[in-house]
Design an enzyme around this catalytic site. Structure first.
Site, short mmCIF file in Angstrom:
data_model
loop_
_atom_site.label_atom_id
_atom_site.label_comp_id
_atom_site.label_asym_id
_atom_site.label_seq_id
_atom_site.Cartn_x
_atom_site.Cartn_y
_atom_site.Cartn_z
CE LYS A 81 66.19 19.31 -34.07
NZ LYS A 81 66.95 20.23 -33.07
CB SER A 156 66.82 18.17 -29.85
OG SER A 156 67.12 19.30 -30.57
CB SER A 180 69.43 21.50 -30.05
OG SER A 180 68.44 21.18 -29.05
#
Lengths: 482, 501
Positions: A81, A156, A180
């Site tokens: 990420k 996210s 997330s």
């Protein structure tokens, strides 16, 4: 070879690499081929690390051949990420304000993987600074759900979940502040685990809500979850909130047995707003565990409706301060025309941050303002303590809590951002886990009538990842392939 | 002035702690490096970096708190103070607001007995700033709290180019801020308080406390009120005070400014003012209206600091003997004048040298003399602090022994001491290498004496005629002929013997 290497789980691919059935380069070739094929429609990545990945692959292969690298993750390609610092590799947090930021050091979690011989494929898309539930607040375009490209992957960590679901990586790392990792895992039909706060070092993770953030794995199955969690967990002196755990042998929890396990189902998680198809699939999963010998009971968790306001108060307060360093002075985006220092700050930040980030900075600044601190921030901390207490009481009775990960399956692209309150309410089942610092896992438990994956969430008491992994592993066997 | 006014003063004193590394990272705190040489991702506020508390900072803060009679907060926390400025890389400073480490302390100050600093600072002043001379007054100044925080970096503005540069070497250097109660009423009390704090902190080794170099900085909060009033007036905060003299000037200037405002029917505005010691005036930096909202909240990256009783006891046990106790002990242990004791104990460094050197040579009076006369003279000449003394107690003891055993005479010793003062030279070696040993062969001295008697008939006649002082001239001539290496006592004795014949 009929079998596509990029579709293998990390564990399976790692075994083949160790057995010299497959070279690291072959694994990488297959994965980049999938990336090249699917990125145009999925757009899971912000930055690809192709050249460096092949260079690392050579080095790792040599070490494997020399018998120096025996980790099951050696040579296995991973997606990271884009809020985890990677030395020399652009790290943007999906924000214009960090569009050109190249870190000088690597986050501890990623370093742990590199030490195990992992190959970094690239940095995945996300909601800007991890603020959002759809990956639509990214400054670099949306990511589409590989199960249905008209839908969001969740957020996210949407890029990481999509990359796993699309077989554009063997596994990925995400971060979870209010759901997330778990929610996009649910939307994309992969496995996502948020560890107990303090299990994985936050050093090098660009903070959103520091007291809630945890890094965790997104994987194709529960076995990989245990494998990756074991690799990234470490006590890190560089992170004061890191916990020195000795019980991180998570792969030994991969046991197909839930007999006598006490599972609590919060009635509060099955109220208004929950899609009936989601409710049915989750209840069915509970029934299957019951049939396998678990004791399943409904109970009242209470305080669920206070979790959202408490969460947004605390997370945004911390974020408003954490994001102050992005000011156009030292790195990142700087506005072109400014009259003085404060104009430079204002313009750089107004142009560099997207609307959702600005909204949360304003909310967070407000709740910390003199005169409001007691009424909002301190009150939210009290609610947080009460929520923890409610979970403590639940875990006095149950080994784990079972429920949905989100009220619905993946929404269509472009439908969420116009109503932020509704979007925030979608976090209702995940955020209290962060407020209480607990571990939570999400794995697919079926599909709705549109064919979209439904996520099952299991929540454990602090440091009880092994219970989650054992239960999830057992359920995975019961469920069969997804 | 129709009314009589009283000045009410409280101080915020920042002290840079003497840790080797910064408060939240492992970077060096050393002065004088190239800009940004002592930096890392943590102290430059890079994304993803996290602070880790340096335990030594807590220990120093606790030590200062215990020495100033504070309560130690068993569960203390760090808070973030949010404000934007480029010297502050994260745009928040990690400090303590809600639960500072020390609270409710006090120090006892003495006024009426002026120290060197007070004398210098008050030179030419009259009136309220000087207490009735001769009378020593004791007073307690309350300490509201002591908290730990990080220092900021330094901005360097290029006056010619259109740029400002930032040096983060000081960013993250540990500070404690000592906040007093508004208990002081004059510049004299303020300076006595600051000297007391400095003494305590230097004795603890927690800081060198140099105002000029900024390792001790004081902000003065001052208001005036009519004598007899119990309400406080509106206060201002004065910054940029980097010497005792400028503090004294600023207090006098601000007191007069506020009284003038009140006398002309105006109102004092609560504001921060910057003192300009070259112009003898202050100007407003910012008023309360545009005061920033710092949005303090507990730093989630740091755990609360839980201080166990054992830790407090450990710090307590490690506390040094402070000046008052030292003075009492010296009076018992050493036969030296009270005046010497006062001066020697004024600096821990000086006291340490005194004790160690006395221990080695067993001659406290002689050690004290070297410290009181030659050391003080050289410190003053070179405008140095006692802390900067370089010579070792062992070498001082050696020098005293060289004189005692008549290897060198006193005037040679002074010469050697000057060299030793600069370089901590071994005196025995130096004397040996430079052929400075005194002539102890009585035969050789006698020969010189005989020569001198023969060459100075007038002085011989004077001496014999009853002018005893003439012997001094003759001794001087002997020393000159011996190139300083003779022992004047021996020369005196031999001369007298020869002249008596």
């Amino acid at each position: 070879m009929s079998e596509r290497l990029n579709e293998l789980t990390a564990g399976a691919l790692g075994k083949k690499i160790q057995a010299k059935e497959v070279s690291v380069k072959e694994a990488l070739d297959a994965t980049f081929a999938a990336i090249d094929e699917k990125e145009e429609s999925v757009h899971a990545y912000i930055t690809l690390n192709r050249d460096a990945a092949y260079k690392t692959a050579d080095e790792v292969q040599k070490k494997i051949d020399a018998g120096e690298l025996t980790s099951p993750l050696a040579g296995v390609p991973v997606a990271i990420k884009d809020n985890m610092c990677t030395e020399g590799l652009k790290t943007t947090c999906a924000s214009k304000i960090l569009y050109n930021f190249i870190p000088t050091f690597t986050s501890t979690a990623v370093e742990n993987l590199q030490n195990a011989g992992a190959i970094i494929l690239g940095k995945t898309n996300m909601d800007e600074f991890a603020m959002g539930s759809t990956t639509e607040t990214s400054a670099f375009g949306v990511t589409r759900n590989p199960r249905d490209i008209t839908r969001v992957p969740g957020g996210s960590s949407g890029g990481s979940a999509a990359a796993v679901a699309a077989d554009e990586c063997a596994y990925a790392l995400g971060s979870d502040t209010g759901g997330s990792i778990r929610q996009p895992a649910g939307y994309c039909g992969v496995v996502g685990l948020k560890p107990t706060y303090g299990t994985v070092s936050r050093y090098g993770l660009i903070a959103y809500g520091s007291s809630l953030d945890q890094i965790g794995p997104l994987t194709k199955d529960v076995t990989d979850t245990a494998l990756i969690l074991e690799a990234i967990s470490s006590y890190d002196k560089k992170d004061s909130t890191s916990v020195n755990r000795t019980d991180t042998d998570f792969t030994s929890a991969l046991v197909n047995d839930v007999k006598c396990l006490k599972i609590g189902i919060p009635r509060d998680y099955f109220g208004d707003g929950l899609d009936p198809e989601v409710a049915a699939a989750v209840k069915k999963a509970a029934d299957e565990l019951k049939a396998a010998g678990a004791v399943v009971e409904e109970f009242d968790l209470s305080l669920v409706k206070y979790a959202i306001p408490a969460y947004y108060t605390i997370a945004d307060a911390e974020a408003s301060s954490n994001l102050e360093r992005f000011d156009g002075i030292k790195y990142g985006y700087r506005a072109e025309d400014f009259t003085d220092l404060h104009d430079l700050y204002k313009k750089s930040r107004s142009e560099g941050f997207g609307p959702e980030v600005q909204r949360r900075i304003m909310l967070g600044s407000f709740v910390l303002s003199s005169g409001y601190y007691d009424a909002y921030y301190l009150k939210a901390l009290k609610v947080k303590a009460l929520i923890k207490k409610a979970f403590d009481e639940a875990f006095a009775k149950y080994d784990l809590i079972l429920g949905p990960v989100a009220p619905t399956t993946a929404p269509e692209l472009g439908k969420s951002l116009s109503d932020p309150i509704k979007m925030y309410l979608g976090d209702i089942y995940t955020i209290s886990v962060n407020l209480a610092g607990l571990p939570g896992i999400c794995l697919p438990c079926g599909r709705d009538s549109k064919g979209l994956p439904i996520g099952l969430q299991l929540i454990g008491d602090c440091f009880k990842e092994s219970t989650l992994i054992r239960t999830a592993y057992t359920y995975e066997q019961l469920r069969g392939s997804f | 002035m129709s009314k009589e006014y009283e000045t009410v003063i409280g101080l915020e004193v920042h002290v840079e702690l003497a840790t080797k590394t910064k408060i939240f990272c492992g970077c060096s705190t050393a002065f004088g490096a190239e800009p940004n040489a002592h930096t890392c991702p943590v102290c430059t506020g890079m994304p993803g970096s996290l602070p880790v508390l340096n335990k030594q900072v807590v220990e120093y803060a606790m030590a200062v708190g215990l020495a100033t009679n504070c309560d130690i907060t068993r569960h203390c926390k760090f808070d973030r103070k949010n404000y934007f400025y480029p010297d502050n890389p994260q745009n928040y400073q990690i400090s303590q607001l809600y639960l500072p480490i020390c609270r409710n302390g006090y120090v006892e100050i003495e006024t009426g007995k002026l120290s060197e600093n007070q004398k210098n600072a008050l030179k030419g002043k009259t009136g309220s700033d000087i207490a009735e001379s001769g009378e020593i007054k004791k007073k307690r100044v309350g300490i509201h709290e002591i908290h730990m925080e990080e220092d900021a970096g330094k901005l360097v503005h290029d006056d010619w180019g259109e740029v400002s540069l930032v040096d983060y070497n000081r960013s993250g250097v540990p500070l404690i801020e000592i906040v007093s109660e508004p208990d002081m009423r004059s510049a004299e009390e303020v300076i006595a308080y600051l000297e007391k704090l400095r003494m305590i902190i230097q004795y603890l080794g927690a800081s060198d406390c140099k105002l000029q170099e900024g390792s001790m900085r004081a902000d003065v909060n001052l208001s005036v009120r009519e004598v007899g009033s119990t309400e406080f007036g509106t206060r201002t905060e004065m910054k940029n005070l980097n010497s005792f003299t400028s503090i004294t000037h600023a207090i006098e200037g601000e007191r007069n400014r506020q009284i003038d405002i009140l006398e002309s029917g105006g109102k004092v505005i609560q504001e921060t003012r910057r003192w300009d010691d070259t112009k003898f005036e202050s100007y407003a930096m910012r008023s309360k209206e545009d005061a920033q909202d710092y949005r303090y909240f507990p730093d989630p990256d740091l755990l609360p600091v839980d201080i166990a009783d054992e830790w407090i006891e450990k710090v307590k046990a490690a506390q040094p003997e402070f000046r008052e106790a030292k003075i009492e002990r010296y009076k018992q242990e050493y036969q030296i004048p009270d005046y010497d004791i006062e001066l020697i104990t004024a600096s821990k460094r000086m006291a340490d040298i005194f004790e160690e050197a006395s221990g080695i040579c067993g001659q406290p009076k002689k050690v004290s003399n070297w410290l009181m006369v030659e050391t003080m003279r050289l410190l003053k000449e070179k405008s140095m602090d006692p802390d900067q003394i370089r010579f070792s107690p062992a070498n001082l003891a050696k020098l005293i022994e060289l004189v005692d055993s008549k290897v060198i005479n006193n005037s040679t010793a002074k010469e050697v001491f000057e060299v030793m003062f600069d370089n901590d030279t071994d005196p025995a070696k130096y004397v040996e290498e430079h052929g400075m040993k005194q002539e102890n062969d009585e035969g050789a001295v006698k020969a010189i004496c005989e020569k001198v008697i023969a060459e100075n008939p007038q002085s011989v006649a004077d001496y014999k005629g009853g002018k005893d002082k003439a012997i001094g001239f003759l001794v001087g001539q002997v020393m000159k002929a011996a190139k300083g290496k003779a022992d004047p006592g021996t020369a005196n004795k031999i001369l007298k013997e020869l002249l008596a014949q």
